[in-house]
Enzyme design. Sequence first.
Site, short mmCIF file in Angstrom:
data_model
loop_
_atom_site.label_atom_id
_atom_site.label_comp_id
_atom_site.label_asym_id
_atom_site.label_seq_id
_atom_site.Cartn_x
_atom_site.Cartn_y
_atom_site.Cartn_z
CB ALA A 35 -0.90 0.00 1.23
N GLY A 94 0.62 -5.08 1.01
CA GLY A 94 -0.54 -5.17 0.13
C GLY A 94 -0.23 -5.80 -1.22
CD GLU A 115 -2.36 -7.76 2.93
OE1 GLU A 115 -2.21 -6.58 2.55
OE2 GLU A 115 -2.81 -8.06 4.05
CD GLU A 138 1.50 -5.51 5.79
OE1 GLU A 138 2.34 -6.41 6.07
OE2 GLU A 138 0.74 -5.58 4.81
N1 CO8 Z 1 4.57 3.24 -0.45
C1 CO8 Z 1 4.97 4.40 -0.98
N2 CO8 Z 1 6.12 4.56 -1.67
C2 CO8 Z 1 6.90 3.46 -1.81
C3 CO8 Z 1 6.56 2.23 -1.27
C4 CO8 Z 1 5.31 2.12 -0.57
N3 CO8 Z 1 4.87 0.97 -0.05
N4 CO8 Z 1 7.54 1.34 -1.55
C5 CO8 Z 1 8.47 2.02 -2.25
N5 CO8 Z 1 8.10 3.31 -2.40
C6 CO8 Z 1 8.82 4.37 -3.09
C7 CO8 Z 1 9.99 4.86 -2.25
O1 CO8 Z 1 9.53 5.78 -1.30
C8 CO8 Z 1 10.86 5.49 -3.30
O2 CO8 Z 1 10.32 6.74 -3.65
P1 CO8 Z 1 11.30 8.04 -3.79
O3 CO8 Z 1 12.18 7.69 -4.97
O4 CO8 Z 1 10.37 9.15 -4.04
O5 CO8 Z 1 12.07 8.12 -2.51
C9 CO8 Z 1 10.66 4.57 -4.51
O6 CO8 Z 1 9.44 3.87 -4.27
C10 CO8 Z 1 11.76 3.54 -4.66
O7 CO8 Z 1 11.90 2.86 -3.43
P2 CO8 Z 1 13.29 2.68 -2.66
O8 CO8 Z 1 14.20 3.80 -2.96
O9 CO8 Z 1 12.98 2.42 -1.21
O10 CO8 Z 1 13.82 1.35 -3.38
P3 CO8 Z 1 14.81 0.25 -2.77
O11 CO8 Z 1 15.14 -0.63 -3.92
O12 CO8 Z 1 15.90 0.89 -1.99
O13 CO8 Z 1 13.92 -0.57 -1.70
C11 CO8 Z 1 11.96 -1.74 -0.90
C12 CO8 Z 1 12.83 -1.34 -2.11
C13 CO8 Z 1 12.73 -2.66 0.04
C14 CO8 Z 1 10.73 -2.46 -1.45
C15 CO8 Z 1 11.53 -0.46 -0.13
O14 CO8 Z 1 11.02 0.47 -1.06
C16 CO8 Z 1 10.47 -0.70 0.92
O15 CO8 Z 1 10.77 -1.20 1.99
N6 CO8 Z 1 9.20 -0.32 0.63
C17 CO8 Z 1 8.10 -0.43 1.56
C18 CO8 Z 1 7.63 -1.85 1.71
C19 CO8 Z 1 6.51 -1.93 2.71
O16 CO8 Z 1 6.65 -1.65 3.87
N7 CO8 Z 1 5.32 -2.36 2.23
C20 CO8 Z 1 4.16 -2.53 3.08
C21 CO8 Z 1 3.33 -1.30 3.02
S1 CO8 Z 1 2.00 -1.37 4.18
C22 CO8 Z 1 0.81 -2.26 3.40
O17 CO8 Z 1 0.95 -2.70 2.31
C23 CO8 Z 1 -0.45 -2.45 4.16
C24 CO8 Z 1 -1.55 -3.03 3.29
C25 CO8 Z 1 -2.78 -2.89 4.09
C26 CO8 Z 1 -4.00 -3.19 3.29
C27 CO8 Z 1 -5.17 -2.83 4.13
C28 CO8 Z 1 -6.46 -3.14 3.43
C29 CO8 Z 1 -7.66 -2.90 4.33
#
Ligand code: CO8
Length: 261
Positions: A69, A112, A115, A135
């Site tokens: 998400a 997400g 999921e 999460e």
């Molecule tokens: N949300 C927003 N932006 C994101 C997300 C995300 N989940 N993941 C990556 N990005 C963005 C980064 O902020 C970055 O943007 P910017 O260039 O503007 O800084 C760009 O994508 C590239 O990402 P990274 O520079 O971090 O890339 P890396 O290769 O260094 O790292 C990772 C990749 C490991 C995937 C890292 O981006 C990361 O940890 N992302 C977050 C993963 C995460 O925590 N996901 C879970 C989110 S919570 C969720 O999904 C809850 C779902 C609930 C559903 C509920 C339904 C009712």
Amino acid sequence: AGHGEYTSILVSQPAPGVSQITLNRPKALNALNSTLFHELNAALRTLSTDDSTGCVVLTGSDKAFAAGADIKEMKDKQFAEVYKGDFLAHWTELSGFRKPIVAAVSGYALGGGCELAMMCDIILAAPNAVFGQPEINLGVIPGAGGTQRLTHALGKSRAMEIVLTGKNFSAAEAAEWGLVSRVVSEGGVVDEAVKVAGKIASKGMLAVQAAKEGVNAAYEMSLTNGLHFERRLFHQLFATNDQKVGMNAFANKEKAKWTNS
Ligand code: CO8
């Protein structure tokens, strides 16, 4: 077919009977924001009544199926707002889609994103696929099936370890644990998903939809109820033209020409 106005997904027809939806927010690793999800739902609604689509492939980029998400979109939300608006409830619309969906997962399928893949019917993984429910690291828990579908697929101990520690798991682990059908050799996961989807789309659509309903019932019902439900679906198919087409074709040593009726 009216899919041209989307900004966060691409819709194409890579093979007869197959529609492909590609998540397309590359700069954000396909983080799932509300625009993307509304477009995904709109595309699926169109495909649900499109007779030229028998099966759907859902994929992302090589680097990310979806990194979860959109955290930036969600971070300032308050309880009253998410509760009142039933935040992200529309995410589940895909799981009610009646044609099969094959997920082709490369790169990150986190939160997400994991999921979303689990809401699909078949998951094929590239060797670089990374799954996880991080999460817990954000002060929340999975909200779209991570505590439920993952537990069904992996069993309690593995699901608990993943959900409680937030650690990722690999394509090979996902295959060994039964979350994905198999790992496809490098660079081939979308092609393979299209091939599987094409094969499904070449069958009679009524039987395919009934089969999907039957397998999904195994997650909702007791064994006795599930077997009863299955037998009724099986009986119902004798009311279709395709049952006559399929069985007569076998008896006459011909290829079945499905009528989807
Ligand atoms: N949300 C927003 N932006 C994101 C997300 C995300 N989940 N993941 C990556 N990005 C963005 C980064 O902020 C970055 O943007 P910017 O260039 O503007 O800084 C760009 O994508 C590239 O990402 P990274 O520079 O971090 O890339 P890396 O290769 O260094 O790292 C990772 C990749 C490991 C995937 C890292 O981006 C990361 O940890 N992302 C977050 C993963 C995460 O925590 N996901 C879970 C989110 S919570 C969720 O999904 C809850 C779902 C609930 C559903 C509920 C339904 C009712």
